[in-house]
Design an enzyme around this catalytic site. Structure first.
Site, PDB file in Angstrom:
ATOM      1  N   HIS A  71       1.622   1.310 -13.029  1.00  0.00           N
ATOM      2  CA  HIS A  71       2.421   0.133 -13.395  1.00  0.00           C
ATOM      3  C   HIS A  71       3.900   0.525 -13.373  1.00  0.00           C
ATOM      4  O   HIS A  71       4.258   1.593 -13.888  1.00  0.00           O
ATOM      5  CB  HIS A  71       2.000  -0.369 -14.784  1.00  0.00           C
ATOM      6  CG  HIS A  71       2.744  -1.578 -15.220  1.00  0.00           C
ATOM      7  ND1 HIS A  71       2.426  -2.850 -14.784  1.00  0.00           N
ATOM      8  CD2 HIS A  71       3.829  -1.715 -16.028  1.00  0.00           C
ATOM      9  CE1 HIS A  71       3.285  -3.709 -15.311  1.00  0.00           C
ATOM     10  NE2 HIS A  71       4.148  -3.058 -16.082  1.00  0.00           N
ATOM     11  N   ASP A 126      -2.876  -3.800 -18.547  1.00  0.00           N
ATOM     12  CA  ASP A 126      -1.823  -2.774 -18.757  1.00  0.00           C
ATOM     13  C   ASP A 126      -1.860  -2.190 -20.168  1.00  0.00           C
ATOM     14  O   ASP A 126      -0.817  -1.822 -20.716  1.00  0.00           O
ATOM     15  CB  ASP A 126      -0.430  -3.392 -18.508  1.00  0.00           C
ATOM     16  CG  ASP A 126      -0.289  -3.863 -17.072  1.00  0.00           C
ATOM     17  OD1 ASP A 126       0.485  -4.812 -16.839  1.00  0.00           O
ATOM     18  OD2 ASP A 126      -0.970  -3.302 -16.202  1.00  0.00           O
ATOM     19  N   GLY A 175       0.782  -1.237   0.000  1.00  0.00           N
ATOM     20  CA  GLY A 175       0.000   0.000   0.000  1.00  0.00           C
ATOM     21  C   GLY A 175       0.811   1.283   0.000  1.00  0.00           C
ATOM     22  O   GLY A 175       0.319   2.341   0.373  1.00  0.00           O
ATOM     23  N   SER A 176       2.074   1.225  -0.442  1.00  0.00           N
ATOM     24  CA  SER A 176       2.874   2.478  -0.432  1.00  0.00           C
ATOM     25  C   SER A 176       2.304   3.497  -1.413  1.00  0.00           C
ATOM     26  O   SER A 176       2.373   4.707  -1.185  1.00  0.00           O
ATOM     27  CB  SER A 176       4.338   2.173  -0.748  1.00  0.00           C
ATOM     28  OG  SER A 176       4.499   1.801  -2.095  1.00  0.00           O
ATOM     29  N   ASN A 177       1.704   3.021  -2.494  1.00  0.00           N
ATOM     30  CA  ASN A 177       1.074   3.970  -3.443  1.00  0.00           C
ATOM     31  C   ASN A 177      -0.180   4.586  -2.819  1.00  0.00           C
ATOM     32  O   ASN A 177      -0.457   5.765  -3.008  1.00  0.00           O
ATOM     33  CB  ASN A 177       0.735   3.263  -4.756  1.00  0.00           C
ATOM     34  CG  ASN A 177       1.944   3.170  -5.669  1.00  0.00           C
ATOM     35  OD1 ASN A 177       2.379   4.155  -6.234  1.00  0.00           O
ATOM     36  ND2 ASN A 177       2.516   1.990  -5.775  1.00  0.00           N
ATOM     37  N   ASN A 225      -4.610   2.764 -13.341  1.00  0.00           N
ATOM     38  CA  ASN A 225      -3.696   1.804 -12.711  1.00  0.00           C
ATOM     39  C   ASN A 225      -2.284   2.372 -12.764  1.00  0.00           C
ATOM     40  O   ASN A 225      -1.930   3.084 -13.708  1.00  0.00           O
ATOM     41  CB  ASN A 225      -3.750   0.474 -13.482  1.00  0.00           C
ATOM     42  CG  ASN A 225      -2.798  -0.573 -12.898  1.00  0.00           C
ATOM     43  OD1 ASN A 225      -2.793  -0.832 -11.705  1.00  0.00           O
ATOM     44  ND2 ASN A 225      -1.981  -1.150 -13.767  1.00  0.00           N
ATOM     45  N   GLU A 234       6.621   6.114  -8.998  1.00  0.00           N
ATOM     46  CA  GLU A 234       5.190   5.772  -8.893  1.00  0.00           C
ATOM     47  C   GLU A 234       4.500   6.713  -7.921  1.00  0.00           C
ATOM     48  O   GLU A 234       3.434   7.269  -8.205  1.00  0.00           O
ATOM     49  CB  GLU A 234       5.038   4.336  -8.396  1.00  0.00           C
ATOM     50  CG  GLU A 234       5.534   3.281  -9.369  1.00  0.00           C
ATOM     51  CD  GLU A 234       5.416   1.906  -8.788  1.00  0.00           C
ATOM     52  OE1 GLU A 234       4.362   1.588  -8.233  1.00  0.00           O
ATOM     53  OE2 GLU A 234       6.392   1.145  -8.909  1.00  0.00           O
ATOM     54  N   LEU A 248      -3.706  -6.756  -7.463  1.00  0.00           N
ATOM     55  CA  LEU A 248      -3.199  -7.852  -8.321  1.00  0.00           C
ATOM     56  C   LEU A 248      -4.309  -8.704  -8.907  1.00  0.00           C
ATOM     57  O   LEU A 248      -4.058  -9.781  -9.412  1.00  0.00           O
ATOM     58  CB  LEU A 248      -2.216  -8.699  -7.511  1.00  0.00           C
ATOM     59  CG  LEU A 248      -0.934  -7.945  -7.145  1.00  0.00           C
ATOM     60  CD1 LEU A 248       0.006  -8.839  -6.364  1.00  0.00           C
ATOM     61  CD2 LEU A 248      -0.245  -7.392  -8.393  1.00  0.00           C
ATOM     62  N   LYS A 249      -5.537  -8.244  -8.846  1.00  0.00           N
ATOM     63  CA  LYS A 249      -6.642  -9.007  -9.418  1.00  0.00           C
ATOM     64  C   LYS A 249      -7.154  -8.259 -10.654  1.00  0.00           C
ATOM     65  O   LYS A 249      -7.168  -7.030 -10.679  1.00  0.00           O
ATOM     66  CB  LYS A 249      -7.755  -9.084  -8.352  1.00  0.00           C
ATOM     67  CG  LYS A 249      -8.766 -10.158  -8.593  1.00  0.00           C
ATOM     68  CD  LYS A 249      -9.645 -10.371  -7.341  1.00  0.00           C
ATOM     69  CE  LYS A 249     -10.961 -10.998  -7.757  1.00  0.00           C
ATOM     70  NZ  LYS A 249     -12.090 -10.072  -7.625  1.00  0.00           N
TER      71      LYS A 249
END
Ligand code: GRF
Length: 183
Positions: free
Chosen positions: A98, A139, A11-13, A96, A168, A79-80
């Site tokens: 990436h 992506d 969860g750093s983003n 998203n 990011e 990741l889903k």
């Protein structure tokens, strides 16, 4: 805009967005956090008093998005694959982050350290991060923001990962600001 952030990991983003909201770096508000598992990142939501839920079923997730009147969904280490159930309702309102310069090193098997290992093994001169709209593929949606760095001085995939993660954190909040200004 009212934002929901989807996570699956550290969860750093997410944290970078929570801090950016606190610092008024954009006008939107993070009103909901969803994870597909009991992710460590949920801790940040609790600390910021943001309603946070572990939900695996996309129909239930869609109900929550409507209940919280969400305008923009931000996938931050989620990741889903988001199913059509949500994509239909939120087309062009899901982004998203990436950890590569898409379209390079994107797609099904490219996530986490695997991205940086490939970049490193291919002796790429640059890497970076991309914020893109989410469509039915992985992506592949339109790019919102991208930032690159020269990685020739780095000696391992882990070093690249560490530097790209900083990018990011920087471009995700900028992407939110760009989108809210475009709406
Ligand atoms: C980040 O590298 C992100 O680009 C990728 O998964 C990682 C998640 O990191 N999708 P965090 O959970 O936000 O720390």
């Amino acid at each position: 805009m009212r934002i929901a952030v989807f996570i699956s990991g550290t969860g750093s983003n997410l944290k970078s967005l929570i801090d950016a909201e606190k610092n008024n770096e954009f006008n939107s508000s993070i009103n909901l956090i969803i994870s597909n598992k009991d992710a460590k990142g949920l801790f940040y939501g609790k600390g910021a008093n943001i309603p946070s839920f572990v939900i695996k079923n996309d129909n239930e997730i869609l109900e929550k998005l409507k209940e919280y009147k969400i305008d923009l969904v931000v996938l931050a280490g989620y990741l889903k694959k988001v199913s059509d159930v949500i994509l239909k309702e939120y087309e062009n309102n899901i982004i998203n982050i990436h950890p590569s310069l898409l379209p390079k090193y994107g797609g099904k098997s490219f996530y986490g350290i695997k991205v940086h290992r490939e970049v490193f093994e291919n002796n790429e001169k640059y890497s970076g991060a991309t914020v893109h709209y989410v469509d039915e593929n992985i992506d592949s949606g339109n790019i919102v923001l991208q930032e690159k760095i020269n990685i020739q001085k780095f000696n391992s995939p882990e070093e690249i990962q560490k530097e790209v993660l900083k990018i990011e954190h920087n471009i995700l909040k900028k992407a939110v600001k760009k989108i809210e200004e475009e709406k």
